[in-house]
Motif scaffolding. Structure first.
Motif, mmCIF file in Angstrom:
data_model
loop_
_atom_site.group_PDB
_atom_site.id
_atom_site.type_symbol
_atom_site.label_atom_id
_atom_site.label_comp_id
_atom_site.label_asym_id
_atom_site.label_seq_id
_atom_site.Cartn_x
_atom_site.Cartn_y
_atom_site.Cartn_z
ATOM 1 N N ARG A 106 0.829 -1.207 0.000
ATOM 2 C CA ARG A 106 0.000 0.000 0.000
ATOM 3 C C ARG A 106 0.857 1.248 0.000
ATOM 4 O O ARG A 106 1.900 1.314 0.639
ATOM 5 C CB ARG A 106 -0.903 -0.013 1.232
ATOM 6 N N ASP A 107 0.373 2.234 -0.744
ATOM 7 C CA ASP A 107 0.936 3.575 -0.716
ATOM 8 C C ASP A 107 -0.235 4.539 -0.714
ATOM 9 O O ASP A 107 -0.792 4.866 -1.758
ATOM 10 C CB ASP A 107 1.834 3.805 -1.942
ATOM 11 N N GLY A 108 -0.645 4.959 0.484
ATOM 12 C CA GLY A 108 -1.764 5.888 0.592
ATOM 13 C C GLY A 108 -3.041 5.328 0.011
ATOM 14 O O GLY A 108 -3.602 4.350 0.514
ATOM 15 N N ARG A 109 -3.502 5.924 -1.082
ATOM 16 C CA ARG A 109 -4.749 5.517 -1.728
ATOM 17 C C ARG A 109 -4.549 4.413 -2.760
ATOM 18 O O ARG A 109 -5.482 4.091 -3.499
ATOM 19 C CB ARG A 109 -5.398 6.726 -2.411
ATOM 20 N N VAL A 110 -3.364 3.849 -2.830
ATOM 21 C CA VAL A 110 -3.024 2.861 -3.860
ATOM 22 C C VAL A 110 -2.699 1.536 -3.189
ATOM 23 O O VAL A 110 -1.988 1.487 -2.179
ATOM 24 C CB VAL A 110 -1.823 3.343 -4.701
ATOM 25 N N LEU A 111 -3.222 0.428 -3.752
ATOM 26 C CA LEU A 111 -3.030 -0.898 -3.168
ATOM 27 C C LEU A 111 -2.736 -1.906 -4.268
ATOM 28 O O LEU A 111 -3.348 -1.870 -5.338
ATOM 29 C CB LEU A 111 -4.299 -1.338 -2.415
ATOM 30 N N LEU A 112 -1.830 -2.837 -3.993
ATOM 31 C CA LEU A 112 -1.529 -3.937 -4.905
ATOM 32 C C LEU A 112 -2.318 -5.176 -4.508
ATOM 33 O O LEU A 112 -2.451 -5.482 -3.323
ATOM 34 C CB LEU A 112 -0.034 -4.269 -4.872
ATOM 35 N N VAL A 113 -2.811 -5.918 -5.508
ATOM 36 C CA VAL A 113 -3.471 -7.203 -5.275
ATOM 37 C C VAL A 113 -3.004 -8.189 -6.349
ATOM 38 O O VAL A 113 -2.399 -7.803 -7.353
ATOM 39 C CB VAL A 113 -5.020 -7.088 -5.299
ATOM 40 N N GLY A 114 -3.296 -9.467 -6.145
ATOM 41 C CA GLY A 114 -2.954 -10.481 -7.140
ATOM 42 C C GLY A 114 -1.455 -10.566 -7.367
ATOM 43 O O GLY A 114 -0.651 -10.315 -6.459
ATOM 44 N N ASP A 115 -1.065 -10.918 -8.584
ATOM 45 C CA ASP A 115 0.357 -11.088 -8.889
ATOM 46 C C ASP A 115 1.148 -9.797 -8.735
ATOM 47 O O ASP A 115 2.363 -9.836 -8.541
ATOM 48 C CB ASP A 115 0.535 -11.625 -10.307
ATOM 49 N N ALA A 116 0.515 -8.652 -8.854
ATOM 50 C CA ALA A 116 1.224 -7.399 -8.624
ATOM 51 C C ALA A 116 1.746 -7.331 -7.190
ATOM 52 O O ALA A 116 2.815 -6.787 -6.928
ATOM 53 C CB ALA A 116 0.310 -6.204 -8.906
ATOM 54 N N ALA A 117 0.991 -7.915 -6.269
ATOM 55 C CA ALA A 117 1.390 -7.927 -4.866
ATOM 56 C C ALA A 117 2.265 -9.111 -4.524
ATOM 57 O O ALA A 117 3.256 -8.991 -3.797
ATOM 58 C CB ALA A 117 0.139 -7.933 -3.967
ATOM 59 N N HIS A 118 1.914 -10.298 -5.040
ATOM 60 C CA HIS A 118 2.522 -11.525 -4.505
ATOM 61 C C HIS A 118 2.675 -12.602 -5.573
ATOM 62 O O HIS A 118 2.260 -13.743 -5.371
ATOM 63 C CB HIS A 118 1.687 -12.054 -3.341
ATOM 64 N N ALA A 119 3.265 -12.272 -6.703
ATOM 65 C CA ALA A 119 3.540 -13.305 -7.715
ATOM 66 C C ALA A 119 4.329 -14.437 -7.065
ATOM 67 O O ALA A 119 5.324 -14.204 -6.381
ATOM 68 C CB ALA A 119 4.341 -12.711 -8.866
ATOM 69 N N MET A 120 3.845 -15.678 -7.248
ATOM 70 C CA MET A 120 4.471 -16.816 -6.578
ATOM 71 C C MET A 120 4.587 -17.994 -7.521
ATOM 72 O O MET A 120 3.879 -18.079 -8.524
ATOM 73 C CB MET A 120 3.685 -17.199 -5.319
ATOM 74 N N TYR A 121 5.504 -18.906 -7.181
ATOM 75 C CA TYR A 121 5.622 -20.136 -7.957
ATOM 76 C C TYR A 121 4.280 -20.868 -7.937
ATOM 77 O O TYR A 121 3.577 -20.874 -6.914
ATOM 78 C CB TYR A 121 6.672 -21.060 -7.333
ATOM 79 N N PRO A 122 3.931 -21.555 -9.031
ATOM 80 C CA PRO A 122 2.641 -22.257 -9.071
ATOM 81 C C PRO A 122 2.658 -23.617 -8.383
ATOM 82 O O PRO A 122 1.725 -24.390 -8.539
ATOM 83 C CB PRO A 122 2.402 -22.414 -10.579
ATOM 84 N N THR A 123 3.691 -23.894 -7.589
ATOM 85 C CA THR A 123 3.802 -25.217 -6.968
ATOM 86 C C THR A 123 2.661 -25.512 -6.008
ATOM 87 O O THR A 123 2.345 -26.674 -5.758
ATOM 88 C CB THR A 123 5.139 -25.351 -6.221
ATOM 89 N N GLY A 124 2.046 -24.482 -5.447
ATOM 90 C CA GLY A 124 0.937 -24.721 -4.526
ATOM 91 C C GLY A 124 -0.426 -24.625 -5.167
ATOM 92 O O GLY A 124 -1.444 -24.779 -4.493
ATOM 93 N N SER A 125 -0.467 -24.371 -6.457
ATOM 94 C CA SER A 125 -1.737 -24.230 -7.187
ATOM 95 C C SER A 125 -2.653 -23.225 -6.512
ATOM 96 O O SER A 125 -3.854 -23.443 -6.375
ATOM 97 C CB SER A 125 -2.446 -25.589 -7.305
ATOM 98 N N ASN A 126 -2.093 -22.104 -6.062
ATOM 99 C CA ASN A 126 -2.949 -21.149 -5.356
ATOM 100 C C ASN A 126 -2.742 -19.697 -5.786
ATOM 101 O O ASN A 126 -3.172 -18.792 -5.092
ATOM 102 C CB ASN A 126 -2.774 -21.280 -3.841
ATOM 103 N N GLY A 127 -2.121 -19.449 -6.942
ATOM 104 C CA GLY A 127 -1.968 -18.077 -7.404
ATOM 105 C C GLY A 127 -3.299 -17.427 -7.734
ATOM 106 O O GLY A 127 -3.621 -16.341 -7.246
ATOM 107 N N ALA A 128 -4.108 -18.084 -8.566
ATOM 108 C CA ALA A 128 -5.429 -17.548 -8.908
ATOM 109 C C ALA A 128 -6.340 -17.528 -7.693
ATOM 110 O O ALA A 128 -7.112 -16.582 -7.496
ATOM 111 C CB ALA A 128 -6.057 -18.376 -10.024
ATOM 112 N N SER A 129 -6.245 -18.565 -6.860
ATOM 113 C CA SER A 129 -7.074 -18.610 -5.655
ATOM 114 C C SER A 129 -6.781 -17.416 -4.753
ATOM 115 O O SER A 129 -7.692 -16.763 -4.231
ATOM 116 C CB SER A 129 -6.826 -19.915 -4.890
ATOM 117 N N GLN A 130 -5.495 -17.109 -4.573
ATOM 118 C CA GLN A 130 -5.145 -15.988 -3.700
ATOM 119 C C GLN A 130 -5.618 -14.669 -4.294
ATOM 120 O O GLN A 130 -6.022 -13.759 -3.561
ATOM 121 C CB GLN A 130 -3.637 -15.949 -3.450
ATOM 122 N N ALA A 131 -5.607 -14.544 -5.618
ATOM 123 C CA ALA A 131 -6.116 -13.326 -6.250
ATOM 124 C C ALA A 131 -7.596 -13.123 -5.924
ATOM 125 O O ALA A 131 -8.043 -12.000 -5.658
ATOM 126 C CB ALA A 131 -5.909 -13.396 -7.759
#
Length: 418
Positions: free
Chosen positions: A291-316
């Motif tokens: 977060r930066d004030g009025r701006v927030l990251l979500v999804g891969d912008a925030a937490h791009a991760m290896y797909p080994t846990g099959s949870n990238g889309a789920s976390q988004a």
């Protein structure tokens, strides 16, 4: 109420738009491409994300159009013997299924839902956000062509190459690549094992992942998603090639010659694919805040991760819903963004590093270390209690421990408004 700007029309951005609409917050999605297309191959949606989709009115009827419920998750050694298997979704006791879906078709399903519910003007195509500026009254998204969009908040859902993240954290290190290359494809074939099994086969450094992403047709055949993966010992000796670059199957199929058992012929599966795509397994190092004030990251912008846990889309999807819950509690305000950041940034950053360490596929590491990947009796290599404890730890970290999820109240109560 001022509109919320969402940069990016991928899974994270569209799930956020649907959630904001549900709680009565106006929004607009700014998407860089000029036409959204059903790109990608298979992904998994864990029960915690499927619960949220159901609460958005996207239930089994919609999801069965783009995939099917997963029945089993299994790891298999180099000689074809089981290392670990367990039921998934409702068969495991969850109140919600786990779904294996075609990423592109699922993406188009979300897109159509946004157009139907929020109106065709909600998604602005050909609108790449390259930066932002903010003041006490709101935030301005700066587009690549010089146009500007003004809103109360800006949600950066613009993926692993996020321009918003780059402005927020200008000193971030480059994308991290640990040496693993994946080749992905889909082959029309007969499903193995339960008919809807996710199977990881081989070792951590040389493996296949196989699962169906469609219900079988009258001929008994389904779309089988496969991922062939090799990890190089010296990442510096190989270039991390283009993202989702189309390649010839014969360029990599030889890595899996001889992987044939009475229940599976891997070379035939790979060579049966109509097309294959290569991409490096990459992520980004965690950052201290999204977060930066009025701006927030979500999804891969925030937490791009290896797909080994099959949870990238789920976390988004989870991101979108937790953000919505924060806005229900505190309105579409900076305080809501701060609450979201405080709740998720730390735990999900830890999950990035856990997935980098092989996630649930870490069991393949242990087998490889203890017996080279081949065995007759897995209990003599890794006792059942140790295998079960390993998997339970991962589920807890990833947010889909059965008892915890089943007992949790809805993330957003029915009818709740910001």
């Amino acid at each position: 109420m001022d509109k919320v700007l969402i940069a990016g029309g991928g899974i994270a951005g569209l799930a956020t738009a649907l959630t904001l609409h549900q709680i009565g917050v106006p929004c607009v999605v700014l998407e860089s491409v000029r036409a959204l297309k059903p790109l990608g191959v298979g992904i998994n949606l864990q029960p915690n994300a499927v619960r949220e989709l159901y609460d958005l009115g996207l239930g089994a009827e919609a999801l069965d159009e783009v995939g099917l419920p997963a029945r089993e998750w299994a790891l298999v050694g180099l000689n074809g013997n089981d290392i670990y298997s367990e039921p998934r979704g409702t068969l495991a006791g969850y109140h919600w299924p786990q779904y294996a879906v075609h990423r592109g078709r699922f993406h188009m399903m979300l897109y159509q839902a946004v157009l139907d519910r929020l109106g065709p003007d909600t998604v602005k195509l050909g609108a790449r956000v390259t930066g932002y500026r903010q003041d006490d009254g709101g935030v301005t998204a700066i587009l690549e062509d010089g146009r500007e969009e003004r809103g109360s908040l800006l949600i950066g859902a613009d993926g692993i190459h996020s321009a918003i993240r780059a402005q927020m954290h200008p000193d971030q290190p480059p994308i991290h690549w640990g040496g693993a290359v994946m080749w992905r494809g889909v082959t029309r074939a007969k499903p193995i094992r339960t008919g809807s099994s996710f199977v990881g086969l081989g070792t951590h450094r040389h493996r296949m992942v196989i699962y169906p992403i469609s219900h079988p047709g009258p001929d008994g055949l389904a779309d089988i998603n496969w991922i062939a993966e090799v990890t190089w010992d010296d990442p510096g000796a190989h270039a991390a090639t283009g993202w989702f670059r189309q390649v010839e199957i014969e360029d990599f199929a030889h890595h899996f010659d001889g992987w044939t058992w009475d229940w599976l012929d891997v070379p035939a599966l790979i060579r049966g694919g109509s097309v294959a795509y290569e991409n490096p397994m990459i992520d980004r190092d965690p950052i201290g805040t999204w977060r930066d004030g009025r701006v927030l990251l979500v999804g891969d912008a925030a937490h791009a991760m290896y797909p080994t846990g099959s949870n990238g889309a789920s976390q988004a999807i989870i991101d979108a819903r937790i953000l919505g819950a924060a806005m229900v509690a505190q309105g579409p305000t900076e305080a809501a963004l701060a609450a979201f950041d405080a709740q998720l940034c730390g735990p999900v950053s830890a999950l990035i590093l856990r997935n980098r360490g092989a996630g649930p596929f870490g069991l393949l590491n242990l087998v490889d270390e203890r017996c080279g990947g081949e065995f007759d009796d897995i209990d003599a290599v890794i006792p059942a209690e140790e295998r079960a404890a390993f998997m339970a730890g991962y589920k807890k970290a990833a947010g889909f421990a059965i008892e915890t999820l089943n007992a949790a109240p809805p993330t957003i109560a029915p009818g709740a408004r910001a």
